[in-house]
Design an enzyme around this catalytic site. Structure first.
Site, short mmCIF file in Angstrom:
data_model
loop_
_atom_site.label_atom_id
_atom_site.label_comp_id
_atom_site.label_asym_id
_atom_site.label_seq_id
_atom_site.Cartn_x
_atom_site.Cartn_y
_atom_site.Cartn_z
CG HIS A 270 1.97 2.88 18.25
ND1 HIS A 270 1.18 0.77 18.33
CD2 HIS A 270 1.80 2.77 17.18
CE1 HIS A 270 0.36 1.80 16.95
NE2 HIS A 270 0.73 2.96 16.57
NE ARG B 67 -2.91 -0.75 14.07
CZ ARG B 67 -3.25 0.39 14.66
NH1 ARG B 67 -1.80 0.92 14.15
NH2 ARG B 67 -4.14 1.20 14.07
CD GLU C 278 1.21 -0.45 21.03
OE1 GLU C 278 0.12 0.42 20.91
OE2 GLU C 278 1.73 -1.18 19.81
N GLY D 128 1.18 -1.48 -0.04
CA GLY D 128 0.16 -0.26 -0.09
C GLY D 128 0.91 1.55 -0.02
CB THR E 199 6.38 0.25 11.04
OG1 THR E 199 5.73 -0.19 9.68
CG2 THR E 199 7.50 0.79 11.56
CB ILE F 131 2.74 2.87 5.06
CG1 ILE F 131 2.51 3.59 5.30
CG2 ILE F 131 4.25 2.12 5.98
CD1 ILE F 131 1.50 4.05 6.88
#
Length: 325
Positions: A290, A242, A271, A164, A240, A166
């Protein structure tokens, strides 16, 4: 009788720029009453439920779970505007069934997340965190030719899973390192700076494997023991996307047993990680908290997008960046 009730918006965390003149929230404050959750700790589900009960809109982060239980009892809610690209914390079907818009903030996080992906890749390959810790812990001795040996990046193969925006941005940055780029996706991507590959071939050939697929029901634990066993022993895994994409128990085993050489991760479950978590004990695992989109420019742009969506809804328009059009 004219209804003069001012729309009420619950903001789950203070946004960058706060309420200073010209900031995204200051724009929203001109047309709505703001209820901003204080501090850095997110509201509990019960606190969230109470906060959005009479709200017309809510600005969420990944920490807030929007589901049937939280939505039950809401009387005015028209939009859930997510500060982020991913929205796996939001039950979109439940919102749609109630006629509630769901929006996110795509595109503006692309470069920041791609930059952090490369930061993790380079840091893990060259043992930067381990080297920095050695200095701080007074373990820096005489120069030795076999101390802190990392991996070269130039002329290696980079595997992108999820081509995609990113993933494409990460691949574009590989050109400066003369890398061979492979990608695995559901379809051929025109103009993608790399060659399409099936998953097994990508894992077998890549020196670095970077995850960029969304977390949905059929991608949870996408990266498991079988996945890691197909990678090169010298390969480095980067995530990076999920945390839920990865079976962390399997990742920890792969790192401990040297099934793979290392990992660089910005996302994990839970997290934040609790103290003494197994991931924190591994020298071949680089961890960041994150911060994929954590540049001032990016977070301000994200804040503007969520505010634009809220204002459009208040004004009776379909908001931009709808997840449930």
């Amino acid at each position: 009788m004219v209804n003069t009730r001012m729309p009420r918006i619950f903001v789950a965390r203070m946004l960058p720029g706060e309420l200073s003149p010209g900031s995204p929230l200051s724009r929203l404050a001109e047309v709505a009453e703001l209820d901003i959750w204080p501090g850095h700790v997110p509201p509990t589900p019960l606190e969230l439920k109470a906060s959005i009960k009479t709200a017309d809109g809510v600005i969420t982060t990944i920490a807030e779970q929007i589901n049937d239980e939280v939505l039950d009892g809401t009387t005015h809610l028209k939009i859930v505007s997510q500060l982020g690209v991913g929205f796996d914390n939001i039950d979109v079907r439940a919102c749609s069934a109630r006629g509630i818009f769901v929006t996110n903030t795509p595109d503006v996080v692309t470069d920041a997340t791609a930059d952090l992906t490369w930061s993790l890749l380079l840091s893990t390959a060259r043992k930067l965190f381990e080297a920095n810790s050695a200095i701080r812990e007074s373990k820096w001795g005489a120069w030795h030719p076999s101390w802190m040996l990392g991996s070269s990046v130039a002329d290696k193969t980079l595997g992108i899973i999820g081509p995609g925006k990113i993933g494409s941005a990460v691949a574009e940055r590989a050109a400066g390192f003369r890398m061979n780029v492979l990608y695995h996706g559901t379809s051929e991507k025109k103009n993608f700076p790399g060659k399409r590959s099936n998953l097994d071939s990508l894992l077998e050939q890549s020196d670095f494997v970077s995850m960029h697929i969304p977390l949905v029901e059929n991608t949870q634990y996408y990266c498991d023991s079988e996945f890691f066993s197909k990678m090169k022993k010298s390969a480095i895994f980067i995530n990076t996307g999920r945390g839920g994409l990865v079976n962390q128990t399997d990742l920890i085993s792969a790192l401990k047993n040297q099934t793979i050489a290392g990992a660089g991760i910005d996302v994990m479950v839970p997290e934040p990680l609790p103290e003494n978590h197994a991931l924190l004990e591994l020298e071949n695992c680089t961890i960041t908290p994150h911060i994929g989109s954590a540049t001032l420019e990016t977070r301000l742009a994200m804040s503007s997008l969520v505010v634009d969506s809220i204002i459009a809804t208040i004004e009776g328009h379909a908001p931009p960046n709808l997840v449930n059009p």
